[in-house]
Design a protein around this motif. Structure first.
Motif, PDB file in Angstrom:
ATOM      1  N   VAL A  34     -17.311  58.739  63.033  1.00 18.51           N
ATOM      2  CA  VAL A  34     -17.731  58.144  64.298  1.00 18.51           C
ATOM      3  C   VAL A  34     -18.369  56.779  64.047  1.00 18.51           C
ATOM      4  O   VAL A  34     -18.021  55.805  64.687  1.00 18.51           O
ATOM      5  CB  VAL A  34     -18.711  59.072  65.050  1.00 18.51           C
ATOM      6  N   PHE A  35     -19.304  56.715  63.094  1.00 14.35           N
ATOM      7  CA  PHE A  35     -19.935  55.440  62.731  1.00 14.35           C
ATOM      8  C   PHE A  35     -20.569  55.576  61.353  1.00 14.35           C
ATOM      9  O   PHE A  35     -20.788  56.680  60.873  1.00 14.35           O
ATOM     10  CB  PHE A  35     -20.975  54.986  63.770  1.00 14.35           C
ATOM     11  N   THR A  36     -20.844  54.427  60.722  1.00 16.63           N
ATOM     12  CA  THR A  36     -21.465  54.383  59.398  1.00 16.63           C
ATOM     13  C   THR A  36     -22.689  53.485  59.465  1.00 16.63           C
ATOM     14  O   THR A  36     -22.640  52.407  60.067  1.00 16.63           O
ATOM     15  CB  THR A  36     -20.459  53.865  58.350  1.00 16.63           C
ATOM     16  N   ILE A  74     -26.617  60.026  68.101  1.00 11.72           N
ATOM     17  CA  ILE A  74     -26.647  61.034  67.037  1.00 11.72           C
ATOM     18  C   ILE A  74     -26.924  62.385  67.683  1.00 11.72           C
ATOM     19  O   ILE A  74     -27.924  62.561  68.373  1.00 11.72           O
ATOM     20  CB  ILE A  74     -27.708  60.691  65.976  1.00 11.72           C
ATOM     21  N   LYS A  75     -26.012  63.321  67.472  1.00 12.15           N
ATOM     22  CA  LYS A  75     -26.077  64.640  68.116  1.00 12.15           C
ATOM     23  C   LYS A  75     -26.205  65.746  67.071  1.00 12.15           C
ATOM     24  O   LYS A  75     -25.694  65.619  65.956  1.00 12.15           O
ATOM     25  CB  LYS A  75     -24.816  64.892  68.952  1.00 12.15           C
ATOM     26  N   THR A  98     -33.324  66.503  65.045  1.00 13.37           N
ATOM     27  CA  THR A  98     -33.661  65.078  64.974  1.00 13.37           C
ATOM     28  C   THR A  98     -35.045  64.858  65.571  1.00 13.37           C
ATOM     29  O   THR A  98     -35.502  65.636  66.413  1.00 13.37           O
ATOM     30  CB  THR A  98     -32.638  64.212  65.741  1.00 13.37           C
ATOM     31  N   ASN A  99     -35.696  63.783  65.123  1.00 15.37           N
ATOM     32  CA  ASN A  99     -37.044  63.489  65.580  1.00 15.37           C
ATOM     33  C   ASN A  99     -37.274  61.983  65.546  1.00 15.37           C
ATOM     34  O   ASN A  99     -36.950  61.327  64.563  1.00 15.37           O
ATOM     35  CB  ASN A  99     -38.065  64.194  64.661  1.00 15.37           C
ATOM     36  N   GLU A 109     -35.621  60.459  62.336  1.00 16.53           N
ATOM     37  CA  GLU A 109     -35.643  61.358  61.192  1.00 16.53           C
ATOM     38  C   GLU A 109     -34.714  62.522  61.515  1.00 16.53           C
ATOM     39  O   GLU A 109     -34.801  63.119  62.586  1.00 16.53           O
ATOM     40  CB  GLU A 109     -37.058  61.881  60.932  1.00 16.53           C
ATOM     41  N   ILE A 110     -33.837  62.820  60.577  1.00 15.07           N
ATOM     42  CA  ILE A 110     -32.841  63.858  60.785  1.00 15.07           C
ATOM     43  C   ILE A 110     -33.053  64.932  59.734  1.00 15.07           C
ATOM     44  O   ILE A 110     -32.967  64.667  58.539  1.00 15.07           O
ATOM     45  CB  ILE A 110     -31.416  63.279  60.678  1.00 15.07           C
TER      46      ILE A 110
END
Length: 119
Positions: A34-36, A74-75, A98-99, A109-110
């Motif tokens: 999806v993305f980098t 971000i999911k 996530t936070n 933060e993941i």
């Protein structure tokens, strides 16, 4: 505390699960990029030994923390791939949570669990 730009030194690709049909028209699960982005990968060493034996194979059970610049897309159903070109391997992390630590929309933060090393 905001990370310095030099700490975000890992190239991380976020992927989402999708289904494709193979030659026999069977639907199979796969992932698409999806993305980098650049991010920091930290182990949770303070929680104890992060490696365990699972059915004779080395597995990792301790969560990792990945920090990236804040993004709304971000999911929790995504995964993160960290490719290591020199070693021709990739590490795969499933997102657990996530936070936004400062509620400022600057960093995310993941909390992840490493699910594999492919090479």
């Amino acid at each position: 505390m905001r990370k310095k730009i030099s700490q975000l030194r890992h190239r991380l690709t976020f992927q989402k699960k999708t289904k494709i049909q193979d030659e026999e028209l069977n639907w199979i699960d796969t992932y698409e990029d999806v993305f980098t982005v650049w991010g920091a990968v930290e182990g949770s060493g303070s929680l104890g030994n992060n490696e365990t034996m699972i059915a004779g194979a080395l597995g990792v059970k301790t969560p990792k923390k990945i920090t990236v610049r804040y993004r709304k897309d971000i999911k929790p159903n995504m995964r993160i791939v960290k490719r290591v070109p020199k070693e021709k391997t990739e590490r795969v992390f499933d997102i657990l949570d996530t936070n936004d630590p400062d509620d400022q929309g600057e960093e995310l933060e993941i909390l992840c669990q490493e699910v594999g090393i492919n090479g």
